[in-house]
Design an enzyme around this catalytic site. Structure first.
Site, short mmCIF file in Angstrom:
data_model
loop_
_atom_site.label_atom_id
_atom_site.label_comp_id
_atom_site.label_asym_id
_atom_site.label_seq_id
_atom_site.Cartn_x
_atom_site.Cartn_y
_atom_site.Cartn_z
N ASP A 250 -16.92 -52.87 73.31
CA ASP A 250 -15.54 -53.13 72.94
C ASP A 250 -15.21 -52.18 71.77
O ASP A 250 -16.10 -51.58 71.17
CB ASP A 250 -15.32 -54.60 72.58
CG ASP A 250 -13.83 -54.98 72.66
OD1 ASP A 250 -12.97 -54.07 72.69
OD2 ASP A 250 -13.52 -56.18 72.67
C1 BGC Z 1 -10.03 -55.57 72.94
C2 BGC Z 1 -10.39 -55.14 74.34
C3 BGC Z 1 -9.61 -53.91 74.71
C4 BGC Z 1 -9.87 -52.82 73.69
C5 BGC Z 1 -9.15 -51.52 73.97
C6 BGC Z 1 -10.14 -54.42 71.94
O1 BGC Z 1 -9.61 -54.77 70.71
O2 BGC Z 1 -10.86 -56.64 72.54
O3 BGC Z 1 -10.15 -56.18 75.25
O4 BGC Z 1 -9.91 -53.51 76.00
O5 BGC Z 1 -9.48 -53.28 72.42
O6 BGC Z 1 -7.81 -51.61 73.71
#
Ligand code: BGC
Length: 746
Positions: free
Chosen positions: A249
């Site tokens: 993530d």
């Molecule tokens: C979120 C993810 C997301 C990623 C990219 C993160 O803060 O938890 O679900 O895909 O950002 O935007």
């Protein structure tokens, strides 16, 4: 490849920020340093969440990854404002359809948006278990049950990937809250992990082969998931046979070298871990073979992408067809919670509607954060009703619009504001005189309750899970005025997660749970209100009587800890496997609306339950007939629960093991539904043996219209204790936890 090229490829190209904004201090550390491969890579799709780096010398293109779970999020401030994307219904609504074929078709439509806007990998679906109703991202997720979550996720992934683009199922694993999401240590037993929190991912990875998996932010039993070899390699790859890529993530974890070793191939969004990785290889702290393995996973992924195949995307997806699919999916997942004296659908005499509630005029199409969509357009309920020919009150509309504009909170968090999280005006209180005036003029009243939430924050109990006093008072006032005239009141719930209903549900005549239905919201809701479509959704999660009844209430969102520099919070899953209906049914805690519940405008009878054998040998086939005995065509969701005999382990009263939805049955029409139960469906996870074990004895088969409304039962026996599968003894608890136990054990 040189070492620098390899190390650069396993790290993302940095946040996709327009060059002019890169010097902003806010983004320090998240943008590439001049002269690096990351800096030389241009993400061709503005507003997307990230990209890998390009190595032109070797013909390796950068690939583009983007959110999110219910439609493409192209970040406005970062150049994404020009896109017109389809907002699909949120995950929770889709799961409420219980319809794999519908979800597959929805995925195909979504995949078309992804492909034609030049995105290679969609960062979705989100499929964490809805452990507690206050989790701010529950709307992105599917259910409290792992079989339903995993099956719906697989259908979605198969649909999206059929278009030649990839997905990232997320967030792996046990990421069930937003409070301190980057530093929370989730403490969960091996059994709770195996049976609840990992199981949906196992089902999805087996049934749909997602191109990528996203590891989560949290720690699991003391280790960041992105640094956890046992999670990403032992379980995911070796036990489940997963062959795709794992990415982190955004900014998750702390130790890039540990992430590499764990099998977290790609660190997103990058780009500042490159030198650490190079250094670790040079110092002998990271075996280059490990790096090579991760590079290979990335290259194998790149080979499959549209960008590598030089696909000429059009920036013109099939917007009209995709919106039609979004509307169809929305109508199939909305749930009729209450319908006294057939208040719905509207009768032929219903010509006009008094429309109350802020969100009737400004719908929540979906949630915020990465769940936000750069939406092409939106249809509010007022527009949907008008489109279908119903008369509404213009001055009332103006009253709401003025109230909302005048009471909109000023300022707010900049990022939240551009990602759908802008706070809105509180509910406009409906006065007695207004309600009475409308009751004099209009045939029926609708009051919409609206809720929004998203990434980074959990929901509140007051004015969110519980209705605000203005909402309760408005419902009461409207009911009093309309009931006095013999007219009905319908409450529409335009929400992303579970709310309290028990204290007010007796007042209105009908309640329609519309969830957050995507860009065609108003048309889809009207399809159900008018009877054009017969409701067939059923709850994928329990609506408890009060928040105090929730099994994880003592342990959400956990407690703050100060004994470590990185870990700020610890949450202990003391409820163990007793999540959702597994808890309510076993401990006999009556919910407001149970898992699997949902009404229809018609009735169904169940008959002729048959098993292929009454003694289990490898598998058992089940069949049951469902007949539409009412006056209009409809579809029925049929659920198969198993009650295991008392054995070595504590067992829930019942568990969902299969489900299906009938086709559209005409009045009088029947359909036979067939299911198969395998050995694994009989087994529970025995921690002492690190194995899935089925106890001998009598297994009760319960065919339900919901988890409480069991229509037919029968049973079969298993003669011998059976070890169905041995697995590795990993992901152990770091401390003693006293888990909740029932008496369903020998
Ligand atoms: C979120 C993810 C997301 C990623 C990219 C993160 O803060 O938890 O679900 O895909 O950002 O935007």
């Amino acid at each position: 490849m040189t070492l620098e090229e390899k190390a650069s490829l396993v790290v993302g190209g940095g946040l996709n920020i327009p060059p002019a904004m890169r010097k902003n201090k806010m983004f320090a550390g998240m943008v590439a340093q001049p002269g690096t491969l990351a800096a030389n890579t241009v993400n061709p799709v503005p507003g997307t969440a990230g990209n890998t780096i390009a190595i032109p010398r070797l013909g390796i293109p950068c690939i583009v990854v983007n959110d999110g779970p219910a439609g493409l999020r192209m970040i406005g401030g970062f150049g994404g404002q020009k896109y017109k994307c389809t907002a699909f219904p949120v995950g929770t609504l889709l799961a409420s359809s219980w319809d794999k074929d519908l979800i597959f078709k929805t995925g195909q439509a979504y995949g078309n948006d992804v492909l034609e806007y030049g995105v290679d990998i969609l960062l979705a679906p989100g499929m964490n278990i809805q452990r507690n109703p206050l989790c701010g991202r529950n709307f992105e997720y599917y259910s409290e049950d792992p079989l339903l979550s995993g099956t719906i996720a697989a259908a979605m992934v198969n649909g999206i990937q059929s278009q030649g683009v990839g997905v990232s199922i997320k967030h792996f694993a046990a990421n069930n809250q937003e409070t301190d999401r980057q530093t929370v240590n989730t403490i969960a037993s091996q059994r709770a992990l195996r049976e609840i929190y990992l199981e949906g991912f196992r089902v999805a990875s087996r049934e749909s082969h997602p191109w990528t998996v996203m590891s989560s932010y949290n720690l699991l039993n003391g280790k960041y998931t992105s640094e956890n070899y046992d999670l990403l390699t032992t379980v995911l790859r070796k036990e489940w046979g997963y062959r795709g890529l794992v990415m982190s993530d955004w900014g998750a974890g702390k130790d890039a070298v540990a992430q590499m070793k764990a099998g977290n191939d790609l660190l997103m969004p990058g780009p500042n871990q490159v030198s650490t990785i190079i250094q670790a290889v040079q110092d002998g702290k990271l075996d280059e073979k490990v790096l090579d393995r991760n590079v290979e996973d990335i290259l194998n992924l790149i080979l499959k992408t549209p960008r590598f195949k030089n696909y000429k995307y059009s920036n013109k997806p099939n917007t009209v067809a995709n919106a039609a699919m979004s509307r169809e999916a929305a109508t199939e997942g909305m749930i009729l919670l209450k319908n006294t004296d057939s208040a719905l659908p509207f009768t032929k005499k219903t010509k006009s509607v008094a429309l109350f509630g802020n969100t009737s005029y400004q719908a929540y199409l979906g949630g915020s954060g990465s769940g936000y969509v750069a939406v092409a357009y939106s249809v509010n309920l007022i527009d949907g009703l008008k489109n279908a020919g119903y008369v509404t009150d213009e001055p009332l509309k103006e009253k709401y619009k003025t109230y909302m504009a005048e009471n909109a909170p000023k300022g707010g968090d900049m990022i939240a504001n551009i990602m759908g999280g802008k706070k809105r005006a509180p509910e406009m209180p409906v006065t007695d005189s207004l309600a009475e005036e409308m009751a004099g003029k209009y045939d029926i009243a609708i009051f919409t309750v609206g809720r929004n939430s998203g990434e980074g924050e959990d929901r509140n109990l007051d004015n969110d899970f519980n209705l605000s006093s203005a909402e309760i008072a408005s419902i009461n006032t409207i009911c009093k005025a309309f009931h006095a005239k013999g007219k009905k009141v319908v409450v529409v719930l335009n929400i992303g997660g579970v709310i309290e209903t028990a204290s007010w549900k007796s007042n209105p005549d009908a309640i329609l749970l519309a969830w957050q239905p995507g860009l065609e919201a108003g048309n889809a809701i009207t399809d159900l209100l008018s009877g054009k479509v017969n409701p067939s959704g059923k709850l994928a999660q329990t609506f408890p009587v009060s928040y105090a009844d929730v099994p994880s209430v003592k342990n959400f969102p956990g407690i703050e800890v100060k004994d470590d520099s990185t870990v700020k919070r610890k949450v202990v899953y003391e409820e163990g496997i007793y999540v959702g209906y597994r808890y309510y049914n076993t401990f006999k805690v009556k919910p407001a609306y149970e898992f699997g519940y949902g009404l229809s405008y018609t009735n169904f009878t169940y008959s002729n339950l048959k098993l292929s054998s009454t003694s289990f040998a490898g598998k058992i086939a089940i069949s049951v007939d469902v007949k539409n005995t009412g006056k209009v065509a409809g579809k029925e969701v049929v659920q198969v629960y198993l009650k295991a005999p008392k054995g070595d382990l504590d067992k829930p009263a019942e568990e969902l093991k299969a489900f299906a939805k009938t086709g559209l049955l005409k009045p009088g029409e029947s359909q036979t539904l067939n299911f198969t139960i395998n050995a694994k469906d009989l087994a529970s996870f025995n921690t002492d043996q690190s194995a899935w074990v089925a106890d001998p004895g009598r297994y009760e088969v319960k065919i339900g219209a919901s988890s409480e409304d069991i229509k037919q039962t029968t049973s079969f026996t298993l003669n011998r204790r059976t070890i169905v599968e041995k697995v590795s003894n990993v992901l152990m608890l770091p401390l003693a936890v006293s888990e909740l136990k029932s008496k369903n054990q020998k």
